[in-house]
Motif scaffolding. Structure first.
Motif, short mmCIF file in Angstrom:
data_model
loop_
_atom_site.label_atom_id
_atom_site.label_comp_id
_atom_site.label_asym_id
_atom_site.label_seq_id
_atom_site.Cartn_x
_atom_site.Cartn_y
_atom_site.Cartn_z
N GLY A 214 10.16 -0.94 -2.84
CA GLY A 214 10.28 0.40 -3.44
C GLY A 214 9.06 0.73 -4.29
N SER A 215 8.59 -0.25 -5.07
CA SER A 215 7.41 -0.02 -5.92
C SER A 215 6.21 0.33 -5.05
CB SER A 215 7.05 -1.26 -6.73
OG SER A 215 8.15 -1.77 -7.39
N ALA A 216 6.13 -0.32 -3.89
CA ALA A 216 4.98 -0.06 -3.00
C ALA A 216 4.99 1.42 -2.58
CB ALA A 216 5.05 -0.97 -1.78
N PHE A 217 6.17 1.93 -2.24
CA PHE A 217 6.29 3.36 -1.87
C PHE A 217 5.80 4.24 -3.01
CE2 PHE A 217 8.45 4.61 1.99
CZ PHE A 217 8.81 3.38 2.52
N VAL A 218 6.30 3.91 -4.22
CA VAL A 218 6.01 4.76 -5.39
C VAL A 218 4.51 4.72 -5.72
CG1 VAL A 218 6.46 5.02 -7.85
CG2 VAL A 218 8.34 4.53 -6.31
N ILE A 219 3.95 3.49 -5.79
CA ILE A 219 2.55 3.38 -6.21
C ILE A 219 1.61 4.00 -5.17
CG2 ILE A 219 0.66 1.81 -6.82
CD1 ILE A 219 2.58 -0.05 -7.99
N LEU A 220 1.85 3.65 -3.90
CA LEU A 220 0.88 4.12 -2.90
C LEU A 220 0.90 5.64 -2.76
CD1 LEU A 220 -1.37 3.27 -1.08
CD2 LEU A 220 0.27 2.76 0.73
N ILE B 18 -0.95 -2.76 -0.92
CA ILE B 18 0.34 -2.14 -1.22
C ILE B 18 1.06 -1.80 0.10
CG2 ILE B 18 1.50 -0.28 -2.46
CD1 ILE B 18 -1.03 0.01 -4.21
N LEU B 19 0.31 -1.24 1.04
CA LEU B 19 0.93 -0.89 2.33
C LEU B 19 1.39 -2.14 3.07
CD1 LEU B 19 1.71 1.28 4.35
CD2 LEU B 19 -0.63 1.26 5.25
N GLU B 20 0.65 -3.24 2.92
CA GLU B 20 1.01 -4.48 3.62
C GLU B 20 2.39 -4.99 3.17
OE1 GLU B 20 -0.19 -5.87 6.20
OE2 GLU B 20 0.81 -7.80 6.18
N VAL B 21 2.75 -4.75 1.91
CA VAL B 21 4.07 -5.20 1.43
C VAL B 21 5.17 -4.51 2.24
CG1 VAL B 21 5.66 -5.13 -0.55
CG2 VAL B 21 3.27 -5.72 -0.91
#
Ligand code: PFF
Length: 458
Positions: free
Chosen positions: A95-101, A325-328
Motif C-alpha cells: 500500500g505504501s508503494a502505491f501511495v509514495i510512487l 518502489i514499483l518493484e515492491v
C-alpha cells in the motif's frame, strides 16, 4: 510462481541497486536544508547516530527477511508466520508503494521537464530573478497537461526498467546511473567550492551550531533517517529476496548507508556552495530545487551545462528510487499471485500513474482537491506515507523479528555469508528494540502534533 527466482548478477549490482533506492529526491532536497537550518554538523552528527542505531538494524532486518524467505514482503511474513496477521505488515508495504510512487512519479516528471528546460537554455530568462523562477514553477505545476505529460513519461521509463527484470532492468540501470550520479556530483561540488565565496557553504553545512539543535531537530533527523534509507515498506526485503546466500548482509548494509550519506553530503556541498557564491537565499524542498537553482545556474559561466547536469542526476536519483518502489508491487503479484512480470508491472504501474494524475491535478490543474488536514491530495499522500506508513511498517518489522521470527534465527541468517564476525543476539535485540521504541515515539509525537495540536517534543 514455479519459475526460478531471479538473482542479482553481482554483489556490486546489488549494492548499487539498493543504494539507488536509498539515494533519491530526499537526499538532494531534504537533507542539505535540514542540516543547514538545524545546527549544521551538530545535526549531521545526530543524523549519523540515528542512521547507525535505528537505520542500520532495520536495513539489515529487511535484507535478512528477504534473503531468508526469497520472497517479497507479503510472502516473506507469510513464510515465517503462516496463517497469522503479520502478512498485513507486508500489505502495508505494498500500500505504501502505491501511495509514495503516485506523488514521486509527479515530482520525477517535474525534474524531467526542468532537465529539458535547462538544456534548451530557458533558465537564462530567470537569471538572478527568483520571483520569475517562482512564477514559472507555479504556473507549470498548477497547469493541467504539461505536468501530466512529464509524469507519464517518467512512469513509462520506470515501467520499462521494471519489465526488464532484476538483472536486465534494475541492476543494469543502477550500474549505469549510480556511478554517473557520484561522478557528476563530485564535479558539481568542486565547481561550487572553487567559486568565490563557495566555501561559505561548508560553514553553513558543517560548522557545529549546538544552539540550533532543538529537540524537534532530533525528531526530524530520526524521521529523515528512515525515509532516506527507503525503510518500512519492504523495498529492502524485496531487493534482499534476490540475493544468494553467500552475501555478507552487514557489509552490504554499511555500503548502502555509507553511499546514501556521502551522496547527501555531496549534494549539500554542490548546492549550497553555488547558492552562497551567487548570493542567493537558501530555500528548502521544491523551492530550492525548482526556484532558487534555476535562477542561480545561468549566472555561472557554462550555466546551461551545469544546470542540465544537475537536473539529469536528480532525474537518475529519482528513477533509481521509483523503480525500487514499483518493484515492491510487481514482486507481490509475481510471488503471491503467479502473474507474469510484464502483466503486473504494466497493470499496476498504470494504476499508480492514474492515482498520480489526481496528485498532480490536486495542485491546481482544474481539480483543486483539498484532502483533509487542509492539504492537497499531493501533500496528503506525501504526509501519510513519510510520517505514518513507513515508520509504522519499520517499527512492526522490528517487533516481528523480536517477537515472532526470533532474534536467534535472525542472527543465524546474518551469519550466513559472513566469514568470522560474530554478532551478539543481545546487541541485536537492544538495537531493534531501540529502533521500534524510537520510531513508535516519533509516530505518537506526530499524532499529538497534527491531530491534537501540541507535540510531545518539538
Ligand atoms: N529513499 C528515497 C529518497 O530519499 O528519496 C525515497 C524512498 C524510496 C522512500 C523508496 C521509500 C522507498 F521505498
Amino acid at each position: 510462481m514455479n519459475q526460478a527466482r531471479e538473482h542479482w548478477g553481482s554483489r556490486l549490482g546489488f549494492i548499487l541497486a539498493a543504494s539507488g533506492s536509498a539515494v533519491g529526491i530526499g537526499n538532494i532536497w531534504k537533507y542539505p536544508h535540514m542540516a543547514g537550518q538545524n545546527g549544521g554538523a551538530a545535526f549531521t552528527l545526530i543524523y549519523l547516530i540515528c542512521i547507525l542505531v535505528v537505520g542500520l538494524s532495520i536495513v539489515i532486518g529487511e535484507f535478512a527477511l528477504g534473503r531468508k524467505t526469497q520472497l517479497s514482503p507479503v510472502g516473506a511474513y507469510l513464510a515465517i508466520a503462516p496463517g497469522s496477521l503479520w502478512k498485513w505488515v507486508g500489505f502495508l508495504g505494498v500500500g505504501s508503494a502505491f501511495v509514495i510512487l503516485s506523488f514521486y512519479g509527479v515530482v520525477g516528471g517535474w525534474i524531467m521537464n526542468y532537465s529539458f528546460l535547462s538544456l534548451k537554455g530557458d533558465f537564462s530568462q530567470l537569471t538572478g530573478n527568483p520571483e520569475a523562477a517562482s512564477a514559472l514553477f507555479n504556473s507549470f505545476i498548477t497547469s493541467t497537461w504539461a505536468p501530466l505529460f512529464w509524469q507519464l513519461l517518467f512512469m513509462m521509463i520506470c515501467i520499462y526498467v521494471i519489465v526488464n527484470g532484476v538483472k536486465g532492468g534494475i541492476e543494469k540501470w543502477s550500474k549505469i546511473m549510480m556511478p554517473t550520479i557520484i561522478v557528476i556530483l563530485v564535479i558539481l561540488a568542486i565547481r561550487g567550492l572553487t567559486l568565490p565565496n563557495g566555501m561559505t557553504s561548508l560553514t553553513f553545512l558543517f560548522k557545529p551550531k549546538f544552539e540550533d539543535l532543538s529537540a524537534s531537530a532530533v525528531v526530524l533527523a530520526l524521521g529523515h533517517s528512515f525515509f532516506t534509507l527507503s525503510l518500512g515498506m519492504g523495498t529492502m526485503i524485496t531487493y534482499g529476496s534476490y540475493l544468494k546466500r553467500n552475501e555478507n548482509l552487514l557489509n552490504s548494509a554499511l555500503w548502502v548507508i555509507g553511499l546514501d550519506t556521502i551522496i547527501a553530503l555531496l549534494a549539500g556541498v554542490a548546492i549550497f556552495s553555488t547558492v552562497f557564491a551567487l548570493g542567493a537565499d537558501p530555500a528548502e524542498g521544491a523551492g530550492l530545487i525548482f526556484v532558487v537553482l534555476p535562477s542561480v545556474f545561468p549566472q555561472l559561466p557554462g550555466g546551461q551545462i551545469w544546470g542540465t547536469l544537475f537536473f539529469v542526476i536528480l532525474f537518475m536519483a529519482a528513477l533509481t528510487s521509483a523503480i525500487s518502489i514499483l518493484e515492491v508491487v510487481t514482486a507481490y503479484f509475481i510471488d503471491q499471485k503467479g502473474w507474469t512480470r510484464i502483466r503486473s508491472t504494466i497493470l499496476f504501474g498504470g494504476i499508480i500513474t492514474v492515482v498520480g494524475i489526481f496528485c498532480s491535478l490536486s495542485l491546481g490543474g482544474n481539480l483543486n482537491i483539498t484532502w483533509f488536514l487542509g492539504m492537497s491530495f499531493f501533500d496528503f499522500m506525501d504526509y501519510l506515507s513519510s510520517k505514518y506508513m513507513l515508520p509504522i511498517g519499520g517499527m512492526l518489522m522490528a517487533i516481528f523479528i523480536i517477537k515472532r521470527w526470533s532474534v536467534n534465527e535472525f542472527v543465524k541468517e546474518l551469519h550466513t555469508g559472513m566469514n568470522s564476525t560474530k554478532i551478539s543476539s543481545q546487541l541485536v535485540t537492544i538495537l531493534l528494540s531501540i529502533g521500534a521504541l524510537v520510531v513508535g515515539f516519533i509516530i505518537l509525537n506526530e499524532i499529538f502534533d497534527k491531530l491534537l495540536g501540541f507535540p510531545i517534543i518539538g
